[in-house]
Design an enzyme around this catalytic site. Structure first.
Site, PDB file in Angstrom:
ATOM      1  N   ASP A 194       1.877  -9.823  -8.021  1.00  0.00           N
ATOM      2  CA  ASP A 194       1.464  -8.594  -7.359  1.00  0.00           C
ATOM      3  C   ASP A 194       1.862  -7.381  -8.200  1.00  0.00           C
ATOM      4  O   ASP A 194       2.922  -7.364  -8.824  1.00  0.00           O
ATOM      5  CB  ASP A 194       2.133  -8.520  -5.980  1.00  0.00           C
ATOM      6  N   HIS A 249       2.107  -2.280 -12.739  1.00  0.00           N
ATOM      7  CA  HIS A 249       3.214  -1.356 -12.519  1.00  0.00           C
ATOM      8  C   HIS A 249       4.498  -1.821 -13.200  1.00  0.00           C
ATOM      9  O   HIS A 249       5.563  -1.226 -13.002  1.00  0.00           O
ATOM     10  CB  HIS A 249       3.426  -1.150 -11.022  1.00  0.00           C
ATOM     11  N   GLU A 258      -2.196  -9.190 -10.853  1.00  0.00           N
ATOM     12  CA  GLU A 258      -2.976  -8.123 -10.233  1.00  0.00           C
ATOM     13  C   GLU A 258      -2.926  -6.893 -11.127  1.00  0.00           C
ATOM     14  O   GLU A 258      -1.904  -6.206 -11.199  1.00  0.00           O
ATOM     15  CB  GLU A 258      -2.432  -7.782  -8.842  1.00  0.00           C
ATOM     16  N   ARG A 274     -11.756 -17.780  -6.954  1.00  0.00           N
ATOM     17  CA  ARG A 274     -10.944 -17.815  -5.735  1.00  0.00           C
ATOM     18  C   ARG A 274     -11.801 -17.321  -4.578  1.00  0.00           C
ATOM     19  O   ARG A 274     -12.492 -16.308  -4.699  1.00  0.00           O
ATOM     20  CB  ARG A 274      -9.715 -16.906  -5.884  1.00  0.00           C
TER      21      ARG A 274
END
EC number: 3.2.1.1
Length: 493
Positions: free
Chosen positions: A207, A211, A244, A342
């Site tokens: 996730d 960042h 991600e 997916r």
């Protein structure tokens, strides 16, 4: 000697990262399903009773570690860690381990959604987690790990998404941002991932990867353990990693910084397939789908029609609320030879924050099924829609074949073959598709797996007769329930 040693290290790192693109599927299986917010015991049963028999390759599961308890129990509380204890509303560590073992036993791999970027957001006073751990987010104090303020980046907001420092060192929507360059933080993250590997998982969805600095993630990925051979993985097998990274093509932090470390979520795939099947782009343009549209290389792209985040946003992205277009888009997704596929399995929602189906004590409830196997109690279970699980079987049947014999009507009626093993036709026009088309299949009678199944040697839905030249008469009415037709060699009468 130093140059030689450096070269060896670089070669080992390169081979390790390449290995992180391997999802470790069984046989010809090649579709992952995201069972969003399901309990571990329910996933175990689903692997045994449905996913394994239908040929699904793996399950992406919701975050497994202890999270903050938020009022109303919105889905996003799972994305606010309190500790790395394996206790959530989906179950405890014993139930998780049992699920992983049972799914592996029937050839269904488990991929865990992991949170390496941050801990929880702000909370007034003492926050309590799903395992009973206490934390004081305002002071960046998480004794359950333990983390203290020195393990985080200084607090700041992301106000400029083109500022690399802000994107990677400030707080994403107020979530306390971990410092992944810290030896202590690295050690705790690696310990967490290694524990999951020991329990038999096949890999991780990372996730908020954009960042975190790619160099920090590279260190973490290269340091975690090989997969557990006791769960059927070969020796020296590396965890499959998909990250991600939201990149619309003009981001300062780009997907290309991460695609050598593992696969990357190809969000543009989701947006563009939604545009096309909503009628904003003619389907004829999909002939060059994939890298021809500027997407990542096929083996680096985790592809999806929607995910748990963007299905809740307004815009082009399709979700279960537009079922005909959604099923057509999913059929194309699973038939076209591009990406690591997916599919989504959702619960019903009325707003962005809707909690998963739960009882009066805020415990997640198990899905219930009607006589046709569809979910009925707040779970949508798109993966149980015949039109979707049938295309999982199609994708298995045509694996490793090339696309050929593309046909279109100059607008939004299309068809193509997958080698001599499969054929797909789609009608997204407001008039019928009625055409003799090349199916590339051997002569015979084939069930359209979208509208029925092959049962005891006959079709429960419509069938198509293919002649000795491979041609068949294809009819998809503009008012038909599904708008798509699919034939493959495993559905030959």
């Amino acid at each position: 000697m130093f140059k030689f040693a450096t070269a060896v290290i670089l070669c080992l790192a390169a081979s390790s990262t390449l290995a992180q693109h391997n999802p470790h599927w069984w046989g010809n299986r090649n579709t992952i399903v995201h069972l969003f917010e399901w309990k571990w015991s329910d996933i175990a049963a689903e692997c045994e009773n449905f996913l394994g028999p239908k040929g699904f390759a793996g399950v992406q599961v919701s975050p497994v570690n202890e999270n903050i308890i938020s009022a109303g129990r919105p889905w996003w509380e799972r994305y606010q860690p309190i500790s790395y204890k394996l206790i959530t509303r989906s179950g405890n560590e014993q139930e998780f381990a049992d699920m992983v073992r049972r799914c592996n036993d029937v050839g269904v791999r488990i991929y865990v959604d992991v949170l390496l970027n941050h801990m929880s957001g702000d909370f007034d006073g003492i926050a309590v987690g799903t395992a009973g751990s206490e934390a004081e987010p305002s002071k960046k104090s998480y004794p359950g790990v333990p983390y203290s303020a020195q393990d985080f980046h200084p607090s700041c907001e992301i106000t400029d998404w083109n500022d690399r420092f802000q994107v990677q060192q400030c707080e994403l929507v107020g979530l306390k941002d971990l410092d992944q360059s810290s030896e202590w933080v690295r050690s705790k993250l690696i310990e967490f991932l290694d524990h999951l590997i020991e329990l038999g998982v096949a890999g991780f969805r990372v996730d908020a990867a954009k960042h975190m600095a790619a160099d920090d993630l590279s260190y973490i990925y290269s340091t975690i353990s090989d997969l557990n051979t006791e769960h059927g993985f070969p020796h020296n097998a590396r965890p499959f990693i998909f990250q991600e990274v939201i990149d619309h093509g003009h981001e300062t932090v780009s997907r290309e910084e991460y695609n050598q470390l593992g696969a990357v979520t190809e969000f543009r795939f989701s947006e563009e397939i939604g545009n096309a099947f909503r009628g904003n782009n003619a389907l004829k343009w999909l002939q060059s789908w994939g890298t021809g549209w500027g997407f990542l290389a096929s083996g680096q792209a985790l592809t999806f029609v929607d995910n748990h985040d963007n299905q809740r946003d307004m815009g082009a992205v399709l979700n279960y609320k537009s079922p005909k277009q959604y099923k057509m888009a999913t059929a194309f997704h699973l038939a076209y030879p591009y990406g690591i596929s997916r599919v989504m399995s959702s619960f019903a929602f009325d707003d962005h924050d809707t909690a998963p189906p739960q009882d009066e004590q805020e415990r997640i409830i198990s899905p219930e099924f009607d006589e046709e196997g569809a979910c009925v109690n707040g779970w949508i279970c798109e993966h149980r829609w015949r039109q979707i699980y049938a295309m999982v079987g199609f994708k298995n049947a045509v694996r490793d074949t090339e696309l050929s014999n593309w046909w279109d009507n100059g607008d939004s009626q299309i068809s193509f073959c997958r080698g001599n093993k499969g054929f797909l036709a789609v009608n997204n026009n407001l008039y019928d598709l009625s055409q003799e088309l090349q199916t590339c299949l051997p002569a015979g009678v084939y069930c359209d797996v979208i509208c029925g199944s092959l049962v005891d040697g006959s079709c429960t839905g419509k069938s198509v007769i293919v002649d000795d030249s491979g041609f068949g008469y294809i009819h998809i009415g503009s008012e038909d329930f599904d708008g798509v037709l699919a034939l493959h060699v495993d559905a030959r009468v």
